[in-house]
Design an enzyme around this catalytic site. Structure first.
Site, short mmCIF file in Angstrom:
data_model
loop_
_atom_site.label_atom_id
_atom_site.label_comp_id
_atom_site.label_asym_id
_atom_site.label_seq_id
_atom_site.Cartn_x
_atom_site.Cartn_y
_atom_site.Cartn_z
N GLU A 322 91.72 60.94 70.74
CA GLU A 322 92.78 61.54 71.55
C GLU A 322 92.52 61.58 73.04
O GLU A 322 93.10 62.40 73.75
CB GLU A 322 93.01 62.98 71.07
N GLU A 356 97.08 62.23 67.09
CA GLU A 356 96.47 62.08 68.42
C GLU A 356 97.34 62.69 69.52
O GLU A 356 96.82 63.25 70.49
CB GLU A 356 96.18 60.61 68.71
N GLU A 378 91.02 70.04 65.33
CA GLU A 378 91.34 69.08 64.27
C GLU A 378 92.24 69.67 63.19
O GLU A 378 93.10 68.97 62.66
CB GLU A 378 90.05 68.53 63.66
#
Length: 945
Positions: A322, A356, A378
């Protein structure tokens, strides 16, 4: 970071692989978590023998970076680079030294400057074990003053997949071209430039890159100008970044080309790829534009950068990364060809992009303070995949797959080697190991449970508040829970928006079923700490006596030591429906035991509606019989997710002796009437591992009977499948799963059809267009002959399409020719034709093949040190291989062999959490087979199989 290729987020063949391989779990490390405790008394020596002035793995807080001015000059011929960095720092406490991170960098010069004065040299001391350098100043650095530290250095491009590393691709003419790209998360920025490489040390970055005219350079921010330096060199200057952590810095030097468009909100979106594959970038471009607009609207916080680039990197270890403004991906995670990509690949690519881009807010704008709370990044990104794609791409039907994430997490979380979502970590291997099912899938599942608990509107208000309060800052667990508490009390950052959403203004009218979040006693922090600060998950036991429902909770734990679970207690938001009411009823269980009362007696009761809760349920007395009877008579009385969760829960209960195996197998009999994707695939996921255990014990008689039972169970559904790409995404994915399973299991009508299609495709020299959703079944049948296998490999070598390569690669690992299986693993390790990035999945696929499992285990042992050097100790790739290769063994001989091999490794892997998981899994398999093998034989015999 999309740290692995699984679930709907890039397990390229989804259950097609699972049908062959049973579930594989990823794992992570517990090595040496107490090693820092004694560091206070340890004196360290630098490489030159001088005392090193700092003795902790975490950096001191006496100096903090404000700005980096970074110049990088890679040479793609000699495969090295030079760099210089000027770091503007603020001194927080008087000190005579500055400690920062550096790994494999040859520092040639270091000086310091204060204000407008002259520069003074700094002595450089190195302590490689902690990946640190200390810069010693001749004069003290004074509190509250700013200094500029200038460092010049050189290094080789990394040969692994992290740091500033080399990647290559081969053109259709056979020319090998080189590019250089970065992967810094979690601790690899220090391989590219000296830096304060911890997430809380946020700073602004000004980046310049020198390159040849035939290349382009990309970084987080837009290009401001290019200067000609002479000698064919150009220097690209990129705009100053926003304040961010080092692990989000990115740069690429390559010959990529791009396609671009503007989002509705005015952000330039570009997708970059190698020139021959740029025509596969349009799907990702459209998806990214749509998703970025969604997130801006959903979070009510504008995307803060003028551009968002998505780059397909030919060599890439994880799924995607990301980096702020320059997200990077595997080619198979970004490139899409409508003619060759299957429904599952379309879903997977969309979900990865969604993951992302969610990070641009969760992770980039607001970042966890330290890696122990990685799940704040996450877990949220994984959760937001489903929230976003459900709205932007309803045709993909992502809601069908969310509970599969929770089942994956529970497989790992059921072992004593699991860890709390929030877990102390110190060294890079421990940090890498946090990128696992617990941080991702479990994190997403408890967020989904919390949203169901608070309601979607209240949850959304809370997370918007969280993002607003902590923009450009770092957070801990408690900051999220505080933002989700008292959500209708506005604060300075809410800007009146909360009332405008209508939720808070109208909360007096909420129904009684919502009472659990309207009362003052609701304490989100206390409740959610039970889910994040302790490992595992609860087993809820339900006993119905008339109108009285007795409830109890305990930790669900596989293994032989029940004392490990006695101290656990969760606040469990229970939901249930009954035979008399489809209304979802709610009950918050905060004690070991409790009782609820029904308005009237019921025939059956089903808890954990839709599997929105992260817990499993045991129905005592006649509870299971009632549900089994219901499914056999009228299975659609329950939702498909409820049916899938019953299948999962029943077999989980067999593992701990709460439910007889006969009952769980009786439950599966209803599957002959099932047509929905989640119950079908969950049924396969529970039944296939049973014969997989037998395959590795040479029990062909009972193994074949179990295989026959599964084929018979789904035969009507298999026979109804068309060999086409027709239908919804779920229908297409189900077709792919079923035909793949049927062909590999030797179901003759399927094999005959696949052989005919393969022969036609082969006669056309691979030019015949096969339906993308059935090619895996066709290729897998074709790979069973030497001629077919060789033809497939040649097509793999020639293809430009990631989807085709991925499908062929899987089919090649299904061959029953051991020498071919050995060869494909060796080819993947060499990385010439088959990319080394794919090696972990090749090895695991081969290990699930009865003809290959011994070869895969030997390959892992023989090449262990090479694999660790390439993929990094603690990485998900190593973990995937360790557990994937070993988790279907069930003999004491293999247990001792596996344990002995890893114990002998010592610091090279013996303490990895995935090794503990592998050993536990084999122990569990031994217990299961000892207890249940005769029961399987008896049940199959009684059912005339």
């Amino acid at each position: 970071m999309q740290s692995r290729l699984r679930g709907t987020s890039l397990r390229r063949h989804l259950l097609a692989a699972a049908l062959l391989v049973a579930l594989t779990a990823q794992c992570s490390a517990s090595a040496g978590q107490g090693e820092e405790s004694s560091s206070e008394t340890i004196s360290l020596l630098a490489t030159n023998g001088q005392p090193f002035p700092w003795n902790k793995m975490r950096l001191p807080s006496s100096v903090s970076p404000l700005r980096y001015d970074l110049l990088i000059h890679p040479n793609l011929t000699t495969l090295d680079f030079t760099g210089s960095v000027k770091i503007t720092v603020e001194v927080k406490e008087d000190t005579g030294f500055v400690v920062l991170h550096s790994k494999h960098l040859q520092i040639s010069k270091a000086v310091i400057q204060q204000g407008g004065g002259g520069t003074s040299p700094l002595q450089v001391l190195e302590y490689p074990a902690y990946e640190q350098v200390a810069l010693l100043s001749a004069t003290p650095l004074v509190t509250n003053r700013l200094y500029v530290i200038s460092i010049e250095y050189a290094a080789n491009l990394s040969e692994s997949f992290h740091g500033f590393y080399k990647s290559t691709y081969r053109t259709q003419e056979g020319e090998v071209r080189v590019l250089a790209s970065t992967q810094f998360e979690p601790t690899a920025a220090r391989l590219a430039f000296p830096c304060f490489d911890e997430p809380a040390f946020k700073a602004n970055f000004s980046i310049k890159i020198r390159r040849e005219a035939k290349h382009i350079a990309l970084s987080n921010m837009p290009l401001v100008k290019s200067e000609a330096l002479g000698g064919g060199l150009l220097e690209d200057h990129f705009d100053m970044s926003v304040k961010m952590s080092t692990y989000l810095v990115a740069f690429i030097v390559s010959d990529f080309v791009s396609v671009s468009k503007m989002s509705d909100n005015g952000v330039k979106i570009s997708v970059y790829a190698v020139p021959e594959k740029i025509d596969q970038a349009h799907f990702a471009l459209e998806a990214a534009a749509k998703l970025l607009d969604f997130y801006e609207d959903y979070f009510k916080i504008p995307y803060p950068l003028p551009k968002q680039d998505l780059a397909a990197i030919p060599d890439f270890q994880s799924g995607a990364m990301e980096n702020w403004g320059l997200t990077t991906y595997r080619e198979s995670a970004l490139l899409f060809n409508p003619k060759t990509s299957s429904a599952s690949e379309k879903l997977g690519i969309t979900m990865i992009i969604a993951h992302e881009l969610a990070h641009q807010w969760f992770g980039n704008l607001v970042t966890m303070e330290w890696w122990n709370d990685l799940w704040l990044n996450e877990g949220f990104a994984k959760f937001m995949e489903y929230v976003s794609v459900n709205i932007t791409n309803p045709e993909l039907q992502v809601e069908d797959y969310f509970l599969g994430q929770c089942f994956n997490a529970m497989e790992v979380d059921a072992l004593s080697s699991s860890h709390p979502i929030s877990t102390p970590v110190q060294n890079p291997a421990q940090i890498q190991e946090m990128f696992d099912d617990v941080s991702y899938e479990k994190g997403a599942c408890i967020l989904n449970m919390l949203r169901d608990f608070l309601t979607a509107d209240a949850f959304k208000i809370g997370i918007i508040r969280y993002l607003r309060r902590y923009s450009y800052e770092n957070t801990r667990n408690e900051h999220l829970w505080e933002s989700l508490t008292n959500i209708c009390q506005s604060d300075d950052l809410d800007e009146g928006r909360l009332q405008g959403d209508g939720f808070c203004a109208g909360n007096q009218q909420l129904s009684a079923t919502a009472k659990w979040y309207m009362h003052d006693e609701l304490d989100v922090k206390t409740m959610m700490n039970t889910w994040t600060l302790q490992q595992g998950f609860p087993l809820i036991s339900v006993s119905v006596r008339g109108r009285e429902v007795r409830l109890s909770q305990e930790r669900y734990l596989k293994g032989s030591d029940p004392s490990q679970s006695s101290q656990y207690l969760w606040h469990v938001p229970l939901t249930y429906i009954t035979s008399n009411s489809n209304t979802v009823h709610r009950f918050l269980l905060k004690t070991k035991n409790d009782v609820l009362f029904l308005p009237e007696e019921v025939e059956w009761i089903k808890f954990n509606v839709g599997m929105n809760g992260y817990y499993i349920v045991h129905y005592e007395g006649e509870g299971w019989d009632a549900l089994i009877n219901l499914l056999q008579k009228n299975h659609t009385a329950l939702s498909s997710n409820d049916r899938a969760s019953l299948l999962n829960n029943a077999f989980q209960l067999v593992s701990i002796g709460k439910l007889p195996l006969d009952k769980a197998l009786d439950l599966t009999l209803y599957l002959k009437h099932e047509t929905e994707i989640m119950p079908v695939t969950q049924g396969l996921s529970e039944l296939i591992p049973l014969y997989k255990l037998m395959e590795k014990r040479d029990m062909s008689d009972v193994e074949n009977k179990m295989k026959g039972y599964i084929v018979q169970l789904f035969r009507e559904l298999i026979d109804r499948q068309t060999w086409s790409d027709e239908g919804s995404v779920s229908q297409r994915m189900l077709r792919s799963y079923l035909l793949m399973f049927a062909c590999v299991r030797g179901y003759q009508p399927c094999v005959d059809k696949a052989e005919r299609l393969f022969q036609e495709w082969k006669e056309s020299n691979g030019n015949l267009s096969l339906p993308s959703d059935v090619v895996l079944a066709v290729y897998s049948v074709g790979a069973q002959t030497p001629e077919g296998w060789d033809f497939l490999f040649e097509q793999y070598r020639r293809s430009l399409f990631s989807a085709v390569k991925s499908q062929i690669k899987s089919a090649l690992t299904i061959s029953r020719m051991p020498h071919k299986l050995q060869w494909i693993m060796e080819q993947s390790l060499q990385g010439d034709t088959m990319k080394t990035q794919d090696l972990p999945y090749v090895v695991v696929y081969v290990s699930k093949n009865p003809a290959g499992h011994k070869h895969a285990w030997e390959f892992l042992k023989t090449n262990w040190h090479t694999l660790v050097k390439k993929f990094d100790l603690g990485s998900h790739s190593i973990a995937h291989m360790v557990t994937g290769v070993t988790n279907q063994y069930s003999t004491r001989e293999m247990l001792e062999e596996v344990r002995g091999f890893f114990e002998a490794l010592e610091e090279s892997g013996s303490q990895l959490r995935c090794v503990q998981q592998a050993v536990e899994s084999i122990e569990e398999n031994i217990r299961w087979m000892d207890k249940n093998l005769d029961k399987v034989k008896g049940w199959l015999q009684r059912n005339h199989l």
